[in-house]
Design a protein around this motif. Structure first.
Motif, PDB file in Angstrom:
ATOM      1  N   ASN A 112      -0.577  -7.906   1.510  1.00  0.00           N
ATOM      2  CA  ASN A 112      -0.593  -6.063   1.575  1.00  0.00           C
ATOM      3  C   ASN A 112      -2.525  -5.994   1.265  1.00  0.00           C
ATOM      4  OD1 ASN A 112      -0.696  -3.095  -0.194  1.00  0.00           O
ATOM      5  ND2 ASN A 112       1.021  -2.976   1.580  1.00  0.00           N
ATOM      6  N   TYR A 113      -3.007  -6.384   0.918  1.00  0.00           N
ATOM      7  CA  TYR A 113      -4.019  -6.289   1.016  1.00  0.00           C
ATOM      8  C   TYR A 113      -4.869  -6.812   1.732  1.00  0.00           C
ATOM      9  CZ  TYR A 113      -4.277  -6.767  -4.852  1.00  0.00           C
ATOM     10  OH  TYR A 113      -4.871  -6.054  -5.847  1.00  0.00           O
ATOM     11  N   MET A 114      -4.277  -7.715   2.069  1.00  0.00           N
ATOM     12  CA  MET A 114      -5.195  -8.438   3.825  1.00  0.00           C
ATOM     13  C   MET A 114      -4.863  -6.332   4.768  1.00  0.00           C
ATOM     14  SD  MET A 114      -4.525 -11.174   6.347  1.00  0.00           S
ATOM     15  CE  MET A 114      -2.314 -10.523   6.530  1.00  0.00           C
ATOM     16  N   TYR A 115      -3.764  -5.786   4.892  1.00  0.00           N
ATOM     17  CA  TYR A 115      -3.812  -5.065   5.580  1.00  0.00           C
ATOM     18  C   TYR A 115      -4.842  -3.946   4.997  1.00  0.00           C
ATOM     19  CZ  TYR A 115      -0.915  -6.596  10.356  1.00  0.00           C
ATOM     20  OH  TYR A 115      -0.675  -6.628  10.878  1.00  0.00           O
ATOM     21  N   ASN A 116      -4.839  -3.555   3.534  1.00  0.00           N
ATOM     22  CA  ASN A 116      -5.572  -2.352   3.125  1.00  0.00           C
ATOM     23  C   ASN A 116      -6.735  -2.091   3.548  1.00  0.00           C
ATOM     24  OD1 ASN A 116      -3.266  -2.113   0.438  1.00  0.00           O
ATOM     25  ND2 ASN A 116      -2.580  -1.034   2.365  1.00  0.00           N
ATOM     26  N   THR A 117      -6.968  -3.744   3.511  1.00  0.00           N
ATOM     27  CA  THR A 117      -8.380  -3.797   3.497  1.00  0.00           C
ATOM     28  C   THR A 117      -8.613  -3.950   4.780  1.00  0.00           C
ATOM     29  OG1 THR A 117      -8.667  -5.528   1.695  1.00  0.00           O
ATOM     30  CG2 THR A 117     -10.201  -5.608   3.655  1.00  0.00           C
ATOM     31  N   PHE A 118      -8.250  -3.609   6.255  1.00  0.00           N
ATOM     32  CA  PHE A 118      -8.844  -3.843   7.195  1.00  0.00           C
ATOM     33  C   PHE A 118      -8.564  -2.737   7.310  1.00  0.00           C
ATOM     34  CE2 PHE A 118      -7.284  -3.341  11.755  1.00  0.00           C
ATOM     35  CZ  PHE A 118      -8.677  -3.918  12.495  1.00  0.00           C
ATOM     36  N   PHE A 119      -7.130  -1.612   7.007  1.00  0.00           N
ATOM     37  CA  PHE A 119      -7.345  -0.688   7.503  1.00  0.00           C
ATOM     38  C   PHE A 119      -7.868   0.458   6.921  1.00  0.00           C
ATOM     39  CE2 PHE A 119      -3.588  -2.048   9.670  1.00  0.00           C
ATOM     40  CZ  PHE A 119      -3.116  -1.474  10.558  1.00  0.00           C
ATOM     41  N   LYS A 120      -8.223   0.272   5.818  1.00  0.00           N
ATOM     42  CA  LYS A 120      -9.435   1.123   4.724  1.00  0.00           C
ATOM     43  C   LYS A 120     -10.963   1.034   5.381  1.00  0.00           C
ATOM     44  CE  LYS A 120      -9.273   0.072   0.403  1.00  0.00           C
ATOM     45  NZ  LYS A 120      -9.791  -0.622  -0.785  1.00  0.00           N
ATOM     46  N   PHE A 121     -10.927   0.504   5.995  1.00  0.00           N
ATOM     47  CA  PHE A 121     -12.220  -0.018   7.153  1.00  0.00           C
ATOM     48  C   PHE A 121     -12.557   0.602   8.233  1.00  0.00           C
ATOM     49  CE2 PHE A 121     -13.896  -2.155  11.137  1.00  0.00           C
ATOM     50  CZ  PHE A 121     -15.630  -1.759  10.371  1.00  0.00           C
ATOM     51  N   ASP A 123     -10.362   3.472   8.513  1.00  0.00           N
ATOM     52  CA  ASP A 123     -10.532   4.662   7.979  1.00  0.00           C
ATOM     53  C   ASP A 123     -12.177   4.708   7.826  1.00  0.00           C
ATOM     54  OD1 ASP A 123      -9.065   7.032   7.215  1.00  0.00           O
ATOM     55  OD2 ASP A 123      -9.289   6.407   5.319  1.00  0.00           O
ATOM     56  N   LEU A 124     -13.004   4.137   6.330  1.00  0.00           N
ATOM     57  CA  LEU A 124     -13.740   4.557   6.075  1.00  0.00           C
ATOM     58  C   LEU A 124     -15.099   4.869   6.789  1.00  0.00           C
ATOM     59  CD1 LEU A 124     -13.571   2.650   2.722  1.00  0.00           C
ATOM     60  CD2 LEU A 124     -13.198   4.521   2.784  1.00  0.00           C
ATOM     61  N   SER A 125     -15.286   3.729   7.984  1.00  0.00           N
ATOM     62  CA  SER A 125     -16.470   3.890   8.781  1.00  0.00           C
ATOM     63  C   SER A 125     -16.690   4.707   9.763  1.00  0.00           C
ATOM     64  CB  SER A 125     -15.841   2.242   9.791  1.00  0.00           C
ATOM     65  OG  SER A 125     -14.534   3.209  10.787  1.00  0.00           O
ATOM     66  N   GLY A 126     -16.065   5.532  10.300  1.00  0.00           N
ATOM     67  CA  GLY A 126     -16.430   6.964   9.784  1.00  0.00           C
ATOM     68  C   GLY A 126     -16.664   6.638  11.820  1.00  0.00           C
ATOM     69  N   SER A 127     -16.328   6.004  12.241  1.00  0.00           N
ATOM     70  CA  SER A 127     -16.318   5.637  13.837  1.00  0.00           C
ATOM     71  C   SER A 127     -15.270   5.800  14.328  1.00  0.00           C
ATOM     72  CB  SER A 127     -17.223   4.521  13.774  1.00  0.00           C
ATOM     73  OG  SER A 127     -17.356   4.047  15.637  1.00  0.00           O
ATOM     74  N   LYS A 166      -5.128   5.449   2.263  1.00  0.00           N
ATOM     75  CA  LYS A 166      -4.603   6.521   3.297  1.00  0.00           C
ATOM     76  C   LYS A 166      -4.251   5.988   4.368  1.00  0.00           C
ATOM     77  CE  LYS A 166      -4.951  10.794   4.009  1.00  0.00           C
ATOM     78  NZ  LYS A 166      -6.050  12.195   4.321  1.00  0.00           N
ATOM     79  N   PRO A 167      -4.397   5.270   5.158  1.00  0.00           N
ATOM     80  CA  PRO A 167      -3.276   4.942   6.116  1.00  0.00           C
ATOM     81  C   PRO A 167      -2.343   3.914   5.828  1.00  0.00           C
ATOM     82  CG  PRO A 167      -6.003   4.687   6.739  1.00  0.00           C
ATOM     83  CD  PRO A 167      -5.573   4.742   5.778  1.00  0.00           C
TER      84      PRO A 167
END
Length: 207
Positions: A112-121, A123-127, A166-167
């Motif tokens: 879950n950490y792996m996917y959280n890290t990916f999808f937070k990126f 979401d947070l990238s603003g792009s 969030k995602p």
């Protein structure tokens, strides 16, 4: 050096001693887990934690105590908190999980950490640059353990929330609903995780 020392029963204040008595009653023949004696340094925290632990972690409610033990183990692993890891590892086995399933709970949480890290990126990238690109990360762990889809999603909801993804949280809540969990059950998943996250954070800070 530990910031706080355990408060033993014999030197506890009257209110803390009363809480210890209620905690001992809750655990019955089991020994009181050592973290409670650290929490005894702050009477009001001990009281809050005990009451929340009893209702949302230790006993059956909207979700059963066995599932709550798995959540507790995942949260203790998240916080790298050995006393609670040891406690919930043993409790999971007492309530019917095999040693292999205890390992699977930890593996699902780590995935879950792996996917959280990916999808937070994302979401947070603003792009929007990365939105059309595939995830590209293998996550067969979510579907290939003996834990069952329902428990896997419960763990994913709890850890995604703690990781503030969030995602992922939204997606796992939706999947949990598809698997038949009610809103009340999902709420109790978070109440269980929240209680243990508070306990883990206090203990880590104090010791």
């Amino acid at each position: 050096m530990a910031l706080l020392s355990p408060v033993p029963v014999e030197s506890a204040s009257e209110k803390v001693a009363q809480h210890y008595s209620r905690i001992a009653e809750m655990f019955g023949s089991e020994a009181i887990p050592e973290p409670f004696f650290i929490y005894g340094n702050v009477e009001i925290f001990l009281r809050d934690f005990y009451m929340n632990f009893k209702k949302f972690v230790y006993t059956d409610g909207q979700i059963d105590a066995k599932t709550k033990a798995a959540i507790g183990l995942a949260v203790a692993a998240h916080g790298k908190c050995k006393p609670w890891l040891d406690y919930f590892g043993a409790r999971c086995e007492t309530l019917g999980f095999s040693k292999e399933q205890v390992a699977e709970i930890l593996a699902v949480s780590a995935t879950n950490y792996m996917y959280n890290t990916f999808f937070k990126f994302r979401d947070l990238s603003g792009s929007s640059l990365f939105e059309g690109m595939g995830v590209g990360l293998r996550a067969h762990t979510f579907h290939s353990t003996s834990l069952g889809d329902r428990l896997v999603e419960i763990l994913n909801v709890a850890i995604s929330d703690i990781n503030a993804c969030k995602p992922c949280t939204s997606g796992h809540v939706e999947k949990s609903r598809e698997l038949g969990l009610t809103s009340e059950q999902i709420l109790e998943v978070i109440q269980c995780a929240s209680t243990m996250y508070a306990g883990v954070q206090f203990l880590n800070s104090a010791t």
